[in-house]
Design a protein around this motif. Structure first.
Motif, PDB file in Angstrom:
ATOM      1  N   ARG A  34       2.985  -4.961 -11.092  1.00 26.21           N
ATOM      2  CA  ARG A  34       4.056  -4.422 -11.941  1.00 26.21           C
ATOM      3  C   ARG A  34       5.408  -5.073 -11.669  1.00 26.21           C
ATOM      4  NH1 ARG A  34       7.636  -0.070 -11.779  1.00 26.21           N
ATOM      5  NH2 ARG A  34       6.786   0.783  -9.843  1.00 26.21           N
ATOM      6  N   LEU A  35       5.779  -5.219 -10.407  1.00 30.63           N
ATOM      7  CA  LEU A  35       7.106  -5.738 -10.084  1.00 30.63           C
ATOM      8  C   LEU A  35       7.130  -7.252  -9.868  1.00 30.63           C
ATOM      9  CD1 LEU A  35       8.323  -2.934  -7.644  1.00 30.63           C
ATOM     10  CD2 LEU A  35       8.913  -3.237 -10.058  1.00 30.63           C
ATOM     11  N   ASP A  36       5.941  -7.844  -9.706  1.00 30.20           N
ATOM     12  CA  ASP A  36       5.825  -9.296  -9.525  1.00 30.20           C
ATOM     13  C   ASP A  36       6.585  -9.782  -8.293  1.00 30.20           C
ATOM     14  OD1 ASP A  36       4.847 -11.830 -10.180  1.00 30.20           O
ATOM     15  OD2 ASP A  36       6.628 -12.347 -11.346  1.00 30.20           O
ATOM     16  N   TRP A  37       6.511  -9.016  -7.209  1.00 31.65           N
ATOM     17  CA  TRP A  37       7.123  -9.450  -5.954  1.00 31.65           C
ATOM     18  C   TRP A  37       6.230 -10.495  -5.290  1.00 31.65           C
ATOM     19  CZ3 TRP A  37       9.178  -4.608  -2.862  1.00 31.65           C
ATOM     20  CH2 TRP A  37      10.192  -4.000  -3.612  1.00 31.65           C
ATOM     21  N   GLU A  38       6.832 -11.311  -4.432  1.00 34.80           N
ATOM     22  CA  GLU A  38       6.081 -12.292  -3.653  1.00 34.80           C
ATOM     23  C   GLU A  38       5.538 -11.614  -2.401  1.00 34.80           C
ATOM     24  OE1 GLU A  38       8.446 -15.727  -2.942  1.00 34.80           O
ATOM     25  OE2 GLU A  38       8.709 -16.185  -5.070  1.00 34.80           O
ATOM     26  N   VAL A  39       4.416 -10.925  -2.563  1.00 38.02           N
ATOM     27  CA  VAL A  39       3.805 -10.187  -1.457  1.00 38.02           C
ATOM     28  C   VAL A  39       2.411 -10.745  -1.187  1.00 38.02           C
ATOM     29  CG1 VAL A  39       5.098  -8.052  -1.825  1.00 38.02           C
ATOM     30  CG2 VAL A  39       2.981  -8.425  -3.093  1.00 38.02           C
ATOM     31  N   GLU A  40       1.938 -10.523   0.018  1.00 36.81           N
ATOM     32  CA  GLU A  40       0.633 -11.031   0.424  1.00 36.81           C
ATOM     33  C   GLU A  40      -0.474 -10.116  -0.107  1.00 36.81           C
ATOM     34  OE1 GLU A  40       0.474 -11.657   4.659  1.00 36.81           O
ATOM     35  OE2 GLU A  40       2.625 -12.070   4.724  1.00 36.81           O
ATOM     36  N   CYS A  41      -1.408 -10.680  -0.838  1.00 42.49           N
ATOM     37  CA  CYS A  41      -2.522  -9.900  -1.388  1.00 42.49           C
ATOM     38  C   CYS A  41      -3.842 -10.602  -1.085  1.00 42.49           C
ATOM     39  CB  CYS A  41      -2.376  -9.722  -2.903  1.00 42.49           C
ATOM     40  SG  CYS A  41      -0.947  -8.746  -3.397  1.00 42.49           S
ATOM     41  N   ILE A  42      -4.781  -9.846  -0.534  1.00 44.84           N
ATOM     42  CA  ILE A  42      -6.120 -10.345  -0.246  1.00 44.84           C
ATOM     43  C   ILE A  42      -7.121  -9.296  -0.699  1.00 44.84           C
ATOM     44  CG2 ILE A  42      -7.735 -11.088   1.552  1.00 44.84           C
ATOM     45  CD1 ILE A  42      -5.367 -11.969   3.218  1.00 44.84           C
ATOM     46  N   ASP A  43      -8.141  -9.731  -1.434  1.00 48.46           N
ATOM     47  CA  ASP A  43      -9.200  -8.831  -1.908  1.00 48.46           C
ATOM     48  C   ASP A  43      -8.629  -7.655  -2.692  1.00 48.46           C
ATOM     49  OD1 ASP A  43     -11.131 -10.420  -0.681  1.00 48.46           O
ATOM     50  OD2 ASP A  43     -11.012  -9.310   1.197  1.00 48.46           O
ATOM     51  N   GLY A  44      -7.595  -7.930  -3.499  1.00 51.28           N
ATOM     52  CA  GLY A  44      -7.028  -6.885  -4.352  1.00 51.28           C
ATOM     53  C   GLY A  44      -6.139  -5.904  -3.634  1.00 51.28           C
ATOM     54  N   MET A  45      -5.761  -6.204  -2.376  1.00 51.08           N
ATOM     55  CA  MET A  45      -4.936  -5.296  -1.593  1.00 51.08           C
ATOM     56  C   MET A  45      -3.689  -6.007  -1.085  1.00 51.08           C
ATOM     57  SD  MET A  45      -7.791  -3.114   0.557  1.00 51.08           S
ATOM     58  CE  MET A  45      -8.813  -4.529   1.008  1.00 51.08           C
ATOM     59  N   GLU A  46      -2.575  -5.269  -1.030  1.00 52.13           N
ATOM     60  CA  GLU A  46      -1.319  -5.796  -0.504  1.00 52.13           C
ATOM     61  C   GLU A  46      -1.118  -5.256   0.898  1.00 52.13           C
ATOM     62  OE1 GLU A  46       2.296  -5.825   1.091  1.00 52.13           O
ATOM     63  OE2 GLU A  46       2.124  -3.998  -0.119  1.00 52.13           O
ATOM     64  N   LYS A  47      -1.115  -6.170   1.872  1.00 50.28           N
ATOM     65  CA  LYS A  47      -0.946  -5.807   3.269  1.00 50.28           C
ATOM     66  C   LYS A  47      -0.261  -6.961   3.970  1.00 50.28           C
ATOM     67  CE  LYS A  47      -3.546  -4.380   7.392  1.00 50.28           C
ATOM     68  NZ  LYS A  47      -4.891  -4.195   7.999  1.00 50.28           N
ATOM     69  N   ASP A  48       0.647  -6.653   4.918  1.00 54.73           N
ATOM     70  CA  ASP A  48       1.335  -7.726   5.616  1.00 54.73           C
ATOM     71  C   ASP A  48       1.406  -7.450   7.110  1.00 54.73           C
ATOM     72  OD1 ASP A  48       3.404  -5.891   6.022  1.00 54.73           O
ATOM     73  OD2 ASP A  48       4.616  -6.662   4.372  1.00 54.73           O
ATOM     74  N   LEU A  49       2.139  -8.299   7.839  1.00 57.06           N
ATOM     75  CA  LEU A  49       2.179  -8.180   9.297  1.00 57.06           C
ATOM     76  C   LEU A  49       2.877  -6.923   9.778  1.00 57.06           C
ATOM     77  CD1 LEU A  49       5.045 -10.124  10.911  1.00 57.06           C
ATOM     78  CD2 LEU A  49       4.606 -10.530   8.503  1.00 57.06           C
ATOM     79  N   PHE A  50       3.597  -6.224   8.903  1.00 53.74           N
ATOM     80  CA  PHE A  50       4.286  -4.994   9.303  1.00 53.74           C
ATOM     81  C   PHE A  50       3.379  -3.768   9.196  1.00 53.74           C
ATOM     82  CE2 PHE A  50       7.419  -8.038   7.792  1.00 53.74           C
ATOM     83  CZ  PHE A  50       8.207  -8.156   8.922  1.00 53.74           C
ATOM     84  N   ASP A  51       2.190  -3.964   8.684  1.00 51.69           N
ATOM     85  CA  ASP A  51       1.176  -2.908   8.729  1.00 51.69           C
ATOM     86  C   ASP A  51       0.461  -3.046  10.066  1.00 51.69           C
ATOM     87  OD1 ASP A  51       1.416  -1.713   6.017  1.00 51.69           O
ATOM     88  OD2 ASP A  51       0.906  -3.746   5.390  1.00 51.69           O
ATOM     89  N   ASN A  52       1.022  -2.376  11.069  1.00 45.53           N
ATOM     90  CA  ASN A  52       0.515  -2.527  12.433  1.00 45.53           C
ATOM     91  C   ASN A  52       0.734  -1.240  13.217  1.00 45.53           C
ATOM     92  OD1 ASN A  52       3.223  -2.513  13.502  1.00 45.53           O
ATOM     93  ND2 ASN A  52       3.413  -4.674  12.922  1.00 45.53           N
ATOM     94  N   LYS A  53       0.514  -1.280  14.505  1.00 47.39           N
ATOM     95  CA  LYS A  53       0.552  -0.079  15.349  1.00 47.39           C
ATOM     96  C   LYS A  53       1.937   0.553  15.429  1.00 47.39           C
ATOM     97  CE  LYS A  53       1.333  -2.683  19.610  1.00 47.39           C
ATOM     98  NZ  LYS A  53       0.827  -2.971  20.979  1.00 47.39           N
ATOM     99  N   ASN A  54       2.988  -0.170  15.000  1.00 51.61           N
ATOM    100  CA  ASN A  54       4.344   0.390  15.019  1.00 51.61           C
ATOM    101  C   ASN A  54       4.665   1.193  13.759  1.00 51.61           C
ATOM    102  OD1 ASN A  54       4.953  -0.910  17.494  1.00 51.61           O
ATOM    103  ND2 ASN A  54       5.445  -2.805  16.401  1.00 51.61           N
ATOM    104  N   THR A  55       3.724   1.250  12.839  1.00 53.08           N
ATOM    105  CA  THR A  55       3.985   1.796  11.508  1.00 53.08           C
ATOM    106  C   THR A  55       3.492   3.229  11.355  1.00 53.08           C
ATOM    107  OG1 THR A  55       3.856  -0.399  10.499  1.00 53.08           O
ATOM    108  CG2 THR A  55       3.532   1.475   9.047  1.00 53.08           C
ATOM    109  N   THR A  56       4.301   4.035  10.662  1.00 54.12           N
ATOM    110  CA  THR A  56       3.889   5.367  10.216  1.00 54.12           C
ATOM    111  C   THR A  56       3.966   5.399   8.707  1.00 54.12           C
ATOM    112  OG1 THR A  56       4.698   6.454  12.228  1.00 54.12           O
ATOM    113  CG2 THR A  56       4.384   7.842  10.286  1.00 54.12           C
ATOM    114  N   TYR A  57       2.939   5.949   8.073  1.00 55.23           N
ATOM    115  CA  TYR A  57       2.888   6.030   6.615  1.00 55.23           C
ATOM    116  C   TYR A  57       3.103   7.463   6.151  1.00 55.23           C
ATOM    117  CZ  TYR A  57       0.557   1.527   7.163  1.00 55.23           C
ATOM    118  OH  TYR A  57       0.259   0.228   7.514  1.00 55.23           O
ATOM    119  N   LEU A  58       3.823   7.597   5.054  1.00 59.70           N
ATOM    120  CA  LEU A  58       3.938   8.869   4.350  1.00 59.70           C
ATOM    121  C   LEU A  58       3.075   8.766   3.109  1.00 59.70           C
ATOM    122  CD1 LEU A  58       5.344  11.634   3.929  1.00 59.70           C
ATOM    123  CD2 LEU A  58       7.146  10.396   2.701  1.00 59.70           C
ATOM    124  N   LEU A  59       2.135   9.687   2.950  1.00 61.25           N
ATOM    125  CA  LEU A  59       1.197   9.674   1.832  1.00 61.25           C
ATOM    126  C   LEU A  59       1.364  10.939   1.006  1.00 61.25           C
ATOM    127  CD1 LEU A  59      -2.006   8.563   3.796  1.00 61.25           C
ATOM    128  CD2 LEU A  59      -0.320   7.082   2.671  1.00 61.25           C
TER     129      LEU A  59
END
Length: 212
Positions: A34-59
């Motif tokens: 939708r936004l056409d950002w330059e983000v890392e996508c693999i196998d239809g998913m957007e995930k980067d190096l900041f998705d790691n043990k230091n991260t907390t997600y709000l769902l």
């Protein structure tokens, strides 16, 4: 009125495979498709190096289905500002660490899922904002830092969230972006709720959020 959106906090290591896959797929849908950002996508998913043990997600969930989310990283850890965004701003190399705070990124609300759940008449985005603030208050953060587009900044202002613009910059596409600080306290919560026509629903939601 019953609660229509339930919020949960999950550390990176607490995400199930199913939760992670759904989260990263919705992020790809929002930020790449939708936004056409330059983000890392693999196998239809957007995930980067900041998705790691230091991260907390709000769902944010409705009937077990993910609707919205956000990603928090403590300001003392490597963040998108320290590793990526600093190049768009003058004299900025990392987030301040003299006060307890965090960086928030990957903030999204899937409008198709919201409308399919017949929630388009409710302020789901403001409920998400309240959840973000409650997370910060729980962690004793004074607030959160973010880099946002002009459109996202306008959404915060429309929600009556009195954010502080630290600096304006230009993205890799030459679009105006804002480095902002978003305070998190009871006064901010009241500012967001009081002018909304669904204030009763938001106050009910706030009671649920106190148990985040």
């Amino acid at each position: 009125m019953s609660s229509a959106v339930d919020f949960f906090l999950r550390d990176y290591d607490q995400l199930s495979v199913e939760q992670a896959n759904e989260l990263y797929r919705l992020r790809r849908k929002t930020f790449r498709d939708r936004l056409d950002w330059e983000v890392e996508c693999i196998d239809g998913m957007e995930k980067d190096l900041f998705d790691n043990k230091n991260t907390t997600y709000l769902l944010g969930m409705h009937n077990g289905q993910l609707l919205c989310g956000a990603r928090f990283i403590d300001s003392t850890q490597p963040t998108m500002m320290s590793e990526i965004f600093h190049k768009y701003f003058s004299g900025v190399c990392r987030l301040p660490t003299d006060i307890p705070s965090c960086e928030i990124t990957r903030l999204f609300l899937d409008k198709e899922r919201r409308d399919a759940a017949k929630l388009e008449g409710l302020p789901a985005s403001k409920a998400l904002f309240l959840a973000m603030i409650m997370f910060c208050m729980k962690k004793k953060y004074s607030g959160m830092y973010a880099v946002v587009s002009r459109g996202m900044y306008a959404i915060f202002r429309h929600a009556n969230w009195k954010t502080e613009v630290i600096q304006k910059g230009l993205s890799e596409k030459g679009e105006v972006i804002y480095y902002i600080f978003m305070p998190a306290n009871s006064s901010v919560i009241e500012d967001i709720i009081i002018k909304d026509k669904h204030s009763d629903w938001l106050r009910e939601k706030l009671q649920h959020l106190r148990h985040l």
